[in-house]
Design an enzyme around this catalytic site. Structure first.
Site, PDB file in Angstrom:
ATOM      1  N   TYR A 155     -19.690 -12.431 -24.120  1.00  0.00           N
ATOM      2  CA  TYR A 155     -18.764 -13.120 -24.149  1.00  0.00           C
ATOM      3  C   TYR A 155     -19.187 -14.306 -23.721  1.00  0.00           C
ATOM      4  O   TYR A 155     -17.547 -15.521 -23.701  1.00  0.00           O
ATOM      5  CB  TYR A 155     -19.042 -12.674 -22.725  1.00  0.00           C
ATOM      6  CG  TYR A 155     -18.203 -11.377 -22.880  1.00  0.00           C
ATOM      7  CD1 TYR A 155     -17.582 -10.501 -23.687  1.00  0.00           C
ATOM      8  CD2 TYR A 155     -19.163 -10.240 -21.525  1.00  0.00           C
ATOM      9  CE1 TYR A 155     -17.183  -9.395 -23.683  1.00  0.00           C
ATOM     10  CE2 TYR A 155     -18.412  -9.128 -21.950  1.00  0.00           C
ATOM     11  CZ  TYR A 155     -18.071  -8.388 -22.700  1.00  0.00           C
ATOM     12  OH  TYR A 155     -17.696  -7.195 -22.278  1.00  0.00           O
TER      13      TYR A 155
HETATM   14  C1  LIG Z   1     -22.114  -5.423 -25.418  1.00  0.00           C
HETATM   15  C2  LIG Z   1     -21.857  -5.102 -27.160  1.00  0.00           C
HETATM   16  C3  LIG Z   1     -20.245  -4.154 -26.930  1.00  0.00           C
HETATM   17  C4  LIG Z   1     -22.078  -5.993 -27.574  1.00  0.00           C
HETATM   18  O1  LIG Z   1     -21.949  -5.360 -28.507  1.00  0.00           O
HETATM   19  P1  LIG Z   1     -23.206  -5.882 -30.550  1.00  0.00           P
HETATM   20  O2  LIG Z   1     -22.679  -5.170 -31.667  1.00  0.00           O
HETATM   21  O3  LIG Z   1     -24.881  -4.834 -29.946  1.00  0.00           O
HETATM   22  O4  LIG Z   1     -23.933  -7.144 -29.943  1.00  0.00           O
HETATM   23  P2  LIG Z   1     -23.459  -8.389 -31.031  1.00  0.00           P
HETATM   24  O5  LIG Z   1     -21.606  -8.266 -31.805  1.00  0.00           O
HETATM   25  O6  LIG Z   1     -22.393  -9.797 -29.894  1.00  0.00           O
HETATM   26  O7  LIG Z   1     -24.174  -9.401 -32.047  1.00  0.00           O
HETATM   27  C5  LIG Z   1     -25.121  -9.656 -31.008  1.00  0.00           C
HETATM   28  C6  LIG Z   1     -26.424  -8.954 -32.202  1.00  0.00           C
HETATM   29  O8  LIG Z   1     -26.008  -8.777 -33.499  1.00  0.00           O
HETATM   30  C7  LIG Z   1     -26.362 -10.513 -34.512  1.00  0.00           C
HETATM   31  N1  LIG Z   1     -25.886 -10.306 -35.609  1.00  0.00           N
HETATM   32  C8  LIG Z   1     -24.400 -10.931 -35.750  1.00  0.00           C
HETATM   33  N2  LIG Z   1     -24.232 -11.183 -36.575  1.00  0.00           N
HETATM   34  C9  LIG Z   1     -24.737  -9.834 -37.720  1.00  0.00           C
HETATM   35  C10 LIG Z   1     -24.708 -10.028 -38.928  1.00  0.00           C
HETATM   36  N3  LIG Z   1     -24.052 -10.395 -39.218  1.00  0.00           N
HETATM   37  N4  LIG Z   1     -25.688  -8.912 -39.395  1.00  0.00           N
HETATM   38  C11 LIG Z   1     -26.880  -8.460 -38.409  1.00  0.00           C
HETATM   39  N5  LIG Z   1     -26.930  -9.097 -37.371  1.00  0.00           N
HETATM   40  C12 LIG Z   1     -26.045 -10.028 -37.330  1.00  0.00           C
HETATM   41  C13 LIG Z   1     -26.702 -11.014 -33.599  1.00  0.00           C
HETATM   42  O9  LIG Z   1     -28.284 -11.409 -34.044  1.00  0.00           O
HETATM   43  C14 LIG Z   1     -27.260 -10.875 -31.845  1.00  0.00           C
HETATM   44  O10 LIG Z   1     -28.763  -9.883 -32.135  1.00  0.00           O
HETATM   45  P3  LIG Z   1     -29.348 -10.396 -30.672  1.00  0.00           P
HETATM   46  O11 LIG Z   1     -28.651  -9.866 -29.815  1.00  0.00           O
HETATM   47  O12 LIG Z   1     -30.555  -9.743 -30.707  1.00  0.00           O
HETATM   48  O13 LIG Z   1     -30.073 -11.490 -30.661  1.00  0.00           O
HETATM   49  C15 LIG Z   1     -23.402  -3.905 -26.744  1.00  0.00           C
HETATM   50  O14 LIG Z   1     -23.945  -4.406 -26.978  1.00  0.00           O
HETATM   51  C16 LIG Z   1     -22.768  -2.908 -25.488  1.00  0.00           C
HETATM   52  O15 LIG Z   1     -22.108  -1.576 -26.195  1.00  0.00           O
HETATM   53  N6  LIG Z   1     -23.670  -2.824 -24.819  1.00  0.00           N
HETATM   54  C17 LIG Z   1     -23.654  -1.990 -23.343  1.00  0.00           C
HETATM   55  C18 LIG Z   1     -22.390  -1.273 -23.070  1.00  0.00           C
HETATM   56  C19 LIG Z   1     -21.960  -2.808 -22.736  1.00  0.00           C
HETATM   57  O16 LIG Z   1     -22.294  -3.528 -22.080  1.00  0.00           O
HETATM   58  N7  LIG Z   1     -20.613  -2.782 -23.181  1.00  0.00           N
HETATM   59  C20 LIG Z   1     -19.941  -4.293 -22.354  1.00  0.00           C
HETATM   60  C21 LIG Z   1     -19.398  -3.702 -20.660  1.00  0.00           C
HETATM   61  S1  LIG Z   1     -17.705  -5.085 -20.505  1.00  0.00           S
END
Ligand SMILES: CC(C)(COP(=O)(O)OP(=O)(O)OC[C@H]1O[C@@H](n2cnc3c(N)ncnc32)[C@H](O)[C@@H]1OP(=O)(O)O)[C@@H](O)C(=O)NCCC(=O)NCCS
Length: 190
Positions: free
Chosen positions: A160
């Protein structure tokens, strides 16, 4: 959503590390949300494109049965919604100017749910789903709530902040939930 509801709820419960059984409690609410004005949902699925006979373009039937890895949805905020009423009372308690409250509430998209399956997290899927969900919206901004975490140290907060979400209310307690939440927002388009 109706067709994939059990899979979507499984992703949600696994991502949030909620106890099994939470799925059943949320099912009716998630379906009710699909009937709200401006509802939009995006999903990420796993597909083996190398094995696709059409040379990488997945058939609709493949998509419908593919393993669900992520889900995000939201809808247009409206005065009859519990969430909007909660946010307004939080803003009023903070002493926010009524004009500012009206401005915030008049046109926003509520990003209601965003969840990536645990083994698919950390590959950019969450950001991709958020961008797709918010693309083409006609509301003036987007609002969401997320649990407060010490030091904003989790992937949701990092995502975010990276996308430019700012504080609307911090340490807010929704009625009936002991956990503190932050309400975050940013102008649209993203
Ligand atoms: C929060 C959430 C939705 C984020 O989604 P995500 O896919 O895990 O993360 P992002 O899209 O932000 O990606 C970030 C990571 O992907 C990596 N990334 C970004 N683009 C990429 C790509 N093209 N290829 C590979 N990795 C990539 C980044 O380096 C980063 O890694 P890091 O966090 O280890 O530094 C997810 O982690 C989740 O479901 N968490 C639990 C539930 C939750 O908290 N939901 C929100 C409640 S409000």
């Amino acid at each position: 959503m109706k067709r994939r509801l059990p899979d979507a709820l499984r992703v949600y419960v696994d991502a949030m590390r909620y106890p099994r059984g939470t799925e059943e409690q949320r099912a009716a609410l998630w379906l009710e949300h699909t009937r709200r004005a401006g509802w939009k949902c995006v999903a990420a699925v796993a597909l083996d494109l190398d094995e696709d006979p059409d040379g990488g373009v997945p058939a609709t039937t493949d998509l419908l049965d593919a393993e669900l890895r992520g889900i995000a949805y939201g809808y247009r905020g409206a005065p009859d919604q519990w969430w909007q009423q909660q946010v307004i009372s939080g803003l009023q308690r903070n002493g926010t100017d009524p004009g500012r409250i009206a401005e915030l509430m008049v046109s926003y998209f509520e990003l209601t749910e965003l969840h990536i399956a645990p083994r698919a997290q950390g590959h950019g899927l969450g950001e991709a789903l958020t961008r797709r969900l918010l693309a083409g919206r006609d509301e003036s901004h987007v609002l969401l709530s997320t649990p407060e975490i010490n030091g904003e140290a989790n992937r949701a907060w990092r995502l975010y902040r990276r996308l430019g979400f700012g504080d609307v209310i911090r340490d807010y307690h929704f009625a009936g939930d002991p956990r503190p939440f932050a309400i975050l927002g940013r102008p649209l388009p993203l």
